[in-house]
Design an enzyme around this catalytic site. Sequence first.
Site, PDB file in Angstrom:
ATOM      1  N   GLY A 118      -1.265  -3.320  -0.355  1.00  0.00           N
ATOM      2  CA  GLY A 118      -2.163  -2.357  -0.982  1.00  0.00           C
ATOM      3  C   GLY A 118      -2.660  -2.803  -2.376  1.00  0.00           C
ATOM      4  O   GLY A 118      -3.496  -1.658  -3.048  1.00  0.00           O
ATOM      5  N   SER A 203      -1.325  -8.228   4.470  1.00  0.00           N
ATOM      6  CA  SER A 203      -2.908  -7.331   4.401  1.00  0.00           C
ATOM      7  C   SER A 203      -3.359  -7.668   2.684  1.00  0.00           C
ATOM      8  O   SER A 203      -4.435  -8.892   2.490  1.00  0.00           O
ATOM      9  CB  SER A 203      -1.516  -6.061   3.736  1.00  0.00           C
ATOM     10  OG  SER A 203      -2.302  -4.959   4.823  1.00  0.00           O
TER      11      SER A 203
END
Length: 523
Positions: A118, A203
Amino acid sequence: MAQHAENAYAFPVQINVEQGIIEGEFDVRNNIQSYKGIPFAKPPVGELRWKAPQAPDKWSGVRQTKKFGPRAVQPALFGDMGFRSDGMSEDCLYLNVWSPAKSNDEKLPVLVYFYGGGFAAGDGSEYRYDGENMAKKGIVTVTVNYRLNIFGFFSHPELSKESPYKGSGNYGLLDQNAALKWVQANIAKFGGDPKRVTIAGESAGSASVSAQMASPLSKNLIAGAIGESGSLLTATPLADAEKLGVDFATKAGAKSLKDLRALSTFELYQKYRAQNAGFRTTLDGYFFPKTFTEIFESKQQAMVPLMLGWNSEEMNYRALMAGKELNNENYTQRVKELYSAKADEVLKLYPAGAPEVTEQSATDLAGDRFIGFSTWKWFDLHRKNSEQPVYRYFYAQPRPDMRESDLEAGLAGGVIKKDKNAPKAPKPKGAVHSAEIEYAMGNLATNKVYAWTEDDYKVSETMMNYFANFIKTGNPNGEKLPNWPAAKNEEKPEVLIINANTKAVRSENEARYFFLDKDFMKK
């Protein structure tokens, strides 16, 4: 986690890179050289905090590169990150190389892997990214550290003013670009071919790959790209990012950039956590001269083969339901809350029905909203705006059960909290976010939590071979692998379902993504 003890099966090996001589290890058991903690930029500390990475200083003598460098400063956000880094520090710009080359003139293909987390956590030392097994496939493998959270993505008007390109933010992405430049200059010394560099990530690492593919700074440094769950569709306009930076500084009691740079790592970290501040990528006019979509639609991205996909349970249905019990009435109501006048259209694409149908629809919608759609959009943009092959997968191998011994040890040690009165969380039925990493990189054995089966190792070998073939040739296909056709620009493109019975099928879910695309573009 602690560093490994000294390797009794390795002897020292030296290479002369641009900055000086480094000494790593050659392991006689697997014939792999490894070099860990190689600096690719100056430490971004003091006056270099929140500046684009600077070329590293040269050194005299021999620099030891047998252990991982420090990881970027970050909170403990994700329980599945197993670090081998040498602590944590703002001085974090190091990379690691695993090479199978027997001499430095072999011109082997190169993989550069960016970690996920993230843009707030993660590290190149994590076990799941270890490059040894990919190196055994004949690939020089590199993992890269980059700055995170407030240290990597902070914008401020004073930062933009002092910058030669009059922008700020995106320091973590610029770190990745600096690492790619380092690879171009040095990887031949490790037996790698700078003209055959494929970048990959999962991600935030996948979003990083899409970003490097889009940026004019990096697009000529790569020959291929692999994205696992995620792309960087949106970036905050610079003026908005600067305003967020000013707001943060005001609340932190800092009147100027000088005050912010004078804060210790500890002080800055505490203020960042106290404000629960989120710093994202920025449309800075430099790394991103245009939006991601504009770059691809004007065909200014890296014109390279692309392999990408996402997982069958990227997000659990509970994330969609916002605390409400899942039943048809609540699910329908929740869709109406989210999509108002378009709710009926959504419910045709993600229908309610029998309990298992509703659960699957809610799971699919949650996953597509989280990351499936953004990955699809990257896929769609490149297949429509390049002549390059695009290979799309759908990863659907659920993890096996946890080992009983690990579960019991976790409960006994308080690592896993068990409340007898709490409802039992359902075991994922699909492949959760990040589950494919150990399979793709051949690192199942490093994850001791799960009771891996013969099928899991079979899936890992299949996925790893697709990755290795793509890195070597730009085409994932090869001997003894199910055929994986490149996707065409058509209504039902081919997609490879990766599980114990891997095979290519026609996608039946494109209408979902066309709807989400229409909805996204209107916002």
